[in-house]
Write an enzyme that holds these catalytic residues in place. Structure first.
Site, PDB file in Angstrom:
ATOM      1  N   HIS A 147       0.846  -1.199   0.000  1.00  0.00           N
ATOM      2  CA  HIS A 147       0.000   0.000   0.000  1.00  0.00           C
ATOM      3  C   HIS A 147       0.878   1.245   0.000  1.00  0.00           C
ATOM      4  O   HIS A 147       1.956   1.259   0.590  1.00  0.00           O
ATOM      5  CB  HIS A 147      -0.917  -0.003   1.227  1.00  0.00           C
ATOM      6  N   GLU A 165      -3.720   1.865  -7.223  1.00  0.00           N
ATOM      7  CA  GLU A 165      -4.134   2.981  -6.371  1.00  0.00           C
ATOM      8  C   GLU A 165      -3.173   4.148  -6.601  1.00  0.00           C
ATOM      9  O   GLU A 165      -2.138   4.234  -5.940  1.00  0.00           O
ATOM     10  CB  GLU A 165      -4.177   2.573  -4.895  1.00  0.00           C
TER      11      GLU A 165
END
Length: 256
Positions: free
Chosen positions: A93, A165
């Site tokens: 992430h 993302e």
């Protein structure tokens, strides 16, 4: 192919609050066979929530874990210790890459450790605003994708989920912008091309690709209709029951 709706709760909710919230989700949701609903609570909530989870409705994901299975690593929790508690793990992430300085080598080791312990890794990749401005998106995506998968055997690639993302579109960013469906489509196409060039076209078509970046009830449907997108990785909206459920129901309608 299934649709995946993954709620990343990040550093929110106490164990008690997480338990109550999960109870509300389970009470509200029916069993959607073609939509995998996943929630990623904080680490200390995983064990107690695993006792109340109904895996026919919702599955658990870890937000992070260490790549070694055991040893003298004070403060770490391994994927082997999470085996049986979670079905998925979010790896790479942007907040771990850019705040906690995890590089592609570390990400690759974690992806391999997850697969080794029968946990499906959700490998996150994405460029920053400055990288995009300088035309480096393709290079960043290619490097992070190949780097993150560098320890994955061809036979294990179908056990990996990719999440695009873009850092510039994440709501926690001070200068967050909204990614358009066309911008998402362009990168998702690139992701599948990189996988096809490296592992073959057949595997490239099988790997689920999610999108994450300021996803909410108003734009979820548009992102889910982007060619090649198989689901969403959701941050803030996953913390609000009505919004999270609405996004899940949108996924069901779009895929039906």
């Amino acid at each position: 192919m299934k649709t995946y709706i993954v709620g990343n709760w990040k550093l929110n909710f106490t164990v008690g609050e997480a338990s109550i919230y999960l109870h509300k989700i389970l009470k509200t949701l029916p069993n959607y066979r073609d939509v995998d609903v996943v929630v990623a609570p904080s680490l200390i909530a995983l064990q107690p929530l695993s006792l109340q989870i109904d895996r026919h409705k919702v599955k658990l994901a870890a937000q992070n874990a260490f790549y070694r299975d055991y040893g003298a690593f004070t403060g770490e929790v391994s994927f082997s210790q999470l085996r049986g508690l979670v079905d998925y793990a979010i790896i790479g992430h942007s907040e771990r890459r850019y705040i906690l300085r995890e590089d592609d080598k570390m990400v690759a080791k974690k992806v391999a450790a997850a697969i080794r312990n029968r946990i499906t890794p959700i490998l996150c990749i994405g460029e920053t605003e400055s990288e995009r401005a300088f035309g480096e998106t393709a290079d960043v995506i290619r490097d992070q994708l190949i780097g993150g998968l560098s320890e994955v055997a061809d036979d294990d690639l179908d056990n990996v989920i990719i999440a695009y993302e873009p850092v510039w579109a994440i709501s926690s960013s001070k200068s967050a912008k909204i990614a358009t469906p066309d911008e998402v489509a362009e990168v998702v196409k690139l992701i599948r091309k990189v996988i096809a060039d490296t592992y073959g076209k057949d595997l490239a078509e099988k790997v689920p690709v999610l999108f994450g970046g300021s996803v909410n009830t108003s734009n979820a449907g548009a992102y889910l209709t982007v060619p090649g997108v198989n689901g969403l990785l959701i941050g803030g909206a996953s913390l609000i029951l009505s919004e999270f459920v609405d996004i899940i129901e949108t996924a069901k309608r779009v895929r039906s």
